[in-house]
Design an enzyme around this catalytic site. Structure first.
Site, PDB file in Angstrom:
ATOM      1  N   ASN A 112      25.900  73.645  68.467  1.00 25.28           N
ATOM      2  CA  ASN A 112      26.365  72.336  68.251  1.00 25.28           C
ATOM      3  C   ASN A 112      26.262  71.732  66.370  1.00 25.28           C
ATOM      4  O   ASN A 112      26.248  70.541  66.156  1.00 25.28           O
ATOM      5  CB  ASN A 112      25.643  71.251  68.812  1.00 25.28           C
ATOM      6  CG  ASN A 112      24.133  71.488  68.664  1.00 25.28           C
ATOM      7  OD1 ASN A 112      23.733  72.201  67.690  1.00 25.28           O
ATOM      8  ND2 ASN A 112      23.383  70.366  69.203  1.00 25.28           N
ATOM      9  N   HIS A 115      21.563  69.621  63.132  1.00 28.08           N
ATOM     10  CA  HIS A 115      20.403  69.071  63.554  1.00 28.08           C
ATOM     11  C   HIS A 115      20.206  67.784  62.391  1.00 28.08           C
ATOM     12  O   HIS A 115      20.263  68.178  61.602  1.00 28.08           O
ATOM     13  CB  HIS A 115      19.302  70.148  63.383  1.00 28.08           C
ATOM     14  CG  HIS A 115      17.920  69.507  63.672  1.00 28.08           C
ATOM     15  ND1 HIS A 115      17.379  69.221  64.937  1.00 28.08           N
ATOM     16  CD2 HIS A 115      16.939  68.964  62.818  1.00 28.08           C
ATOM     17  CE1 HIS A 115      16.361  68.636  64.803  1.00 28.08           C
ATOM     18  NE2 HIS A 115      15.942  68.474  63.352  1.00 28.08           N
TER      19      HIS A 115
END
Ligand code: CMP
Length: 148
Positions: A112, A115
């Protein structure tokens, strides 16, 4: 001043998305006070993600985050944690809104791309894993009065 840790994960570097993501933070008007391209050690990854150490995906997560270079950044400013989390989008890219970094560029929860600290406590814990105090700068953007 509130601070947050942002890490662009190995996939973001390999997909040459660093410039695109940094550009979004600059266009928003945020202040980047530290930046470092590094290959995270297993020890850094274990500390960073210690909160997830009982999860089934923990070994995979540590392997992934240490699999190639990452870009660690510290951003500072009022409400910076909330601002960056909104720009980042939900953890699962299938739930991330279009217009967010994960919503626009990713499809997989582990990959993804980014962070971002989720609270003041997390930021205070995470920043020293990657930065010494003297690596974080104190300065003001000249256009700050037009932004805030
Ligand atoms: P991040 O915001 O870096 O915080 C913890 C990371 O664990 C998260 O992004 C994801 O990359 C990863 N993660 C969370 N849930 C899962 C999952 N179910 N499977 C694999 N990775 C996950």
């Amino acid at each position: 001043m509130e601070r947050t840790l942002v890490v662009l994960k190995p996939g973001a570097i390999q997909r040459e998305l660093m410039g695109e993501i940094i550009k979004r933070f600059e266009l928003k008007g945020t202040t980047i006070i530290g930046m470092k391209l590094l290959h995270a050690t297993t020890e850094q990854a274990n500390r960073h993600y210690a909160v997830h150490k009982e999860k089934s995906f923990f070994p995979e997560l540590v392997d992934y985050i240490t699999s190639g270079p990452i870009l660690a950044m510290v951003l500072a400013g009022p409400n910076i944690i909330e601002i960056v989390r909104l720009m980042t989008g939900k953890t699962n890219p299938l739930e991330s809104a279009p217009g967010t970094i994960r919503g626009d560029f990713s499809l997989n929860t582990q990959k993804n791309l980014i962070h971002a600290s989720d609270s003041v406590e997390s930021a205070e814990y995470e920043i020293p894993i990657y930065f010494m105090d003297e690596e974080l700068l104190e300065y003001h953007l000249l256009n700050e009065s037009s932004i805030y």
